[in-house]
Design a protein around this motif. Structure first.
Motif, PDB file in Angstrom:
ATOM      1  N   ALA A  35      98.365  72.490  50.213  1.00 36.63           N
ATOM      2  CA  ALA A  35      99.820  72.393  50.283  1.00 36.63           C
ATOM      3  C   ALA A  35     100.243  72.623  49.035  1.00 36.63           C
ATOM      4  N   GLN A  36     101.482  73.440  49.044  1.00 40.54           N
ATOM      5  CA  GLN A  36     102.198  73.976  47.858  1.00 40.54           C
ATOM      6  C   GLN A  36     104.003  73.596  48.038  1.00 40.54           C
ATOM      7  N   TYR A  37     104.527  72.654  47.516  1.00 40.57           N
ATOM      8  CA  TYR A  37     105.798  72.222  47.718  1.00 40.57           C
ATOM      9  C   TYR A  37     106.628  73.277  46.874  1.00 40.57           C
ATOM     10  N   LEU A  38     107.816  73.705  47.364  1.00 38.62           N
ATOM     11  CA  LEU A  38     108.690  74.226  46.478  1.00 38.62           C
ATOM     12  C   LEU A  38     109.091  73.483  45.240  1.00 38.62           C
ATOM     13  N   ALA A  39     109.290  74.404  44.109  1.00 37.73           N
ATOM     14  CA  ALA A  39     109.402  73.647  42.742  1.00 37.73           C
ATOM     15  C   ALA A  39     108.469  72.803  42.118  1.00 37.73           C
ATOM     16  N   MET A  40     107.211  72.752  42.930  1.00 37.26           N
ATOM     17  CA  MET A  40     106.032  71.980  42.296  1.00 37.26           C
ATOM     18  C   MET A  40     104.887  73.238  42.134  1.00 37.26           C
ATOM     19  N   HIS A  41     104.569  73.035  40.997  1.00 31.53           N
ATOM     20  CA  HIS A  41     103.580  74.229  40.552  1.00 31.53           C
ATOM     21  C   HIS A  41     102.151  73.853  39.989  1.00 31.53           C
ATOM     22  N   SER A  42     101.824  72.655  40.434  1.00 33.39           N
ATOM     23  CA  SER A  42     100.757  71.714  40.254  1.00 33.39           C
ATOM     24  C   SER A  42      99.709  72.242  41.328  1.00 33.39           C
ATOM     25  N   THR A  43      98.303  72.566  40.994  1.00 33.49           N
ATOM     26  CA  THR A  43      97.456  72.978  41.944  1.00 33.49           C
ATOM     27  C   THR A  43      97.161  71.570  42.810  1.00 33.49           C
ATOM     28  N   ASP A  44      96.866  72.051  44.042  1.00 33.24           N
ATOM     29  CA  ASP A  44      96.829  70.971  44.945  1.00 33.24           C
ATOM     30  C   ASP A  44      95.200  70.246  45.016  1.00 33.24           C
ATOM     31  N   GLN A  45      94.984  68.850  44.257  1.00 37.07           N
ATOM     32  CA  GLN A  45      93.992  68.418  44.204  1.00 37.07           C
ATOM     33  C   GLN A  45      93.773  67.541  45.284  1.00 37.07           C
ATOM     34  N   GLY A  46      94.489  67.476  46.371  1.00 39.77           N
ATOM     35  CA  GLY A  46      94.443  66.256  47.594  1.00 39.77           C
ATOM     36  C   GLY A  46      95.676  65.620  47.904  1.00 39.77           C
ATOM     37  N   GLY A  47      96.557  65.484  46.896  1.00 39.24           N
ATOM     38  CA  GLY A  47      97.713  64.665  46.669  1.00 39.24           C
ATOM     39  C   GLY A  47      98.825  65.243  47.678  1.00 39.24           C
ATOM     40  N   PRO A  48      98.990  66.660  47.525  1.00 38.30           N
ATOM     41  CA  PRO A  48     100.178  67.375  48.294  1.00 38.30           C
ATOM     42  C   PRO A  48      99.534  67.630  49.668  1.00 38.30           C
ATOM     43  N   PHE A  49      98.264  67.699  49.771  1.00 36.76           N
ATOM     44  CA  PHE A  49      97.426  67.818  51.355  1.00 36.76           C
ATOM     45  C   PHE A  49      97.729  66.592  51.911  1.00 36.76           C
ATOM     46  N   ARG A  50      97.356  65.502  51.451  1.00 35.24           N
ATOM     47  CA  ARG A  50      97.714  64.101  52.163  1.00 35.24           C
ATOM     48  C   ARG A  50      98.863  64.016  52.530  1.00 35.24           C
ATOM     49  N   ASP A  51      99.970  64.325  51.592  1.00 37.61           N
ATOM     50  CA  ASP A  51     101.257  64.033  51.992  1.00 37.61           C
ATOM     51  C   ASP A  51     101.919  64.985  53.164  1.00 37.61           C
ATOM     52  N   SER A  52     101.510  66.138  52.910  1.00 39.80           N
ATOM     53  CA  SER A  52     101.685  67.237  54.017  1.00 39.80           C
ATOM     54  C   SER A  52     101.314  66.632  55.305  1.00 39.80           C
ATOM     55  N   VAL A  53     100.005  65.887  55.482  1.00 38.82           N
ATOM     56  CA  VAL A  53      99.431  65.401  56.739  1.00 38.82           C
ATOM     57  C   VAL A  53     100.303  64.199  57.244  1.00 38.82           C
TER      58      VAL A  53
END
Length: 212
Positions: A35-53
């Motif tokens: 998961a890649q959120y706009l204005a967020m340039h960090s690599t998805d190490q699991g946090g954005p993925f879990r948030d997307s779920v």
């Protein structure tokens, strides 16, 4: 689809993942998409993925999509389980749009992925729906638990019939209640459907109440 639906997290995931979900959701690694959120340039190490779920689950049980609707208890603010969601109602004489079918299938694939990967899906479905998914027997209580108002009148009439089965006053009382009823039912989305062919023209009487 409306713009509100188009930009939901669920729709974005569906558009990008559903074609190959039967393959990618079965792969060994825990994180089956990034998961890649706009204005967020960090690599998805699991946090954005879990948030997307979490966001996808929130979309599924919401008015942002038309796949599920709040149960009758929730819409009337009565009874228990007023925060539970049930599948939307589609006219029995019309076919469900293919896109809608595929979206329901995609939700099933998300569930399968969650079971295999031991991910938590916060889906606020009613027990009636969960029972159907695992093929458990549905009871009257399961329906009443999400639609208490529909059973209030029926329960009262059955109680009255049992207490005074042959009373003239009881017959008059029941007739006054049944006078406006026909062999049709208001569904969970507020639409009226006939229970039997030509049901809207068949009045409910004491003689056919049990059939009703």
């Amino acid at each position: 689809a409306s713009s509100n639906t188009t930009y939901t997290m669920f729709n974005q995931a569906y558009e990008q993942l559903h074609n190959n979900a039967h393959i990618t959701f079965r792969k060994e690694y825990d994180q089956v998409w990034r998961a890649q959120y706009l204005a967020m340039h960090s690599t998805d190490q699991g946090g954005p993925f879990r948030d997307s779920v979490t966001c996808i689950c929130s979309d599924i049980c919401s008015t942002r999509l038309s796949l599920f609707i709040l149960c009758p208890n929730g819409r009337t603010n009565s009874g228990l389980n007023d925060d539970r969601w049930i599948p939307n109602i589609f006219p029995p004489n019309e076919s469900i749009p293919n896109r809608i079918k595929k979206q329901y299938q995609f939700i099933g694939q998300l569930m399968g992925m969650a079971i295999r990967k031991k991910h938590y899906l916060y889906l606020k479905f009613s027990s009636l729906l969960w029972k159907q998914l695992v093929r458990e027997q549905i009871t009257i209580e399961d329906i009443e638990n999400i639609d208490v108002q529909s059973f209030t009148m029926i329960n009262e009439m059955e109680k009255t019939i049992k207490q005074n089965n042959s009373s003239i006053d009881t017959n008059e009382f029941l007739s006054s209640i049944l006078d406006e009823l026909r062999f049709e039912v208001v569904s969970s989305n507020g639409q009226t459907y006939e229970l039997v062919p030509n049901g809207k023209h068949i009045p409910i009487a004491i003689s056919n109440f049990k059939d009703y």
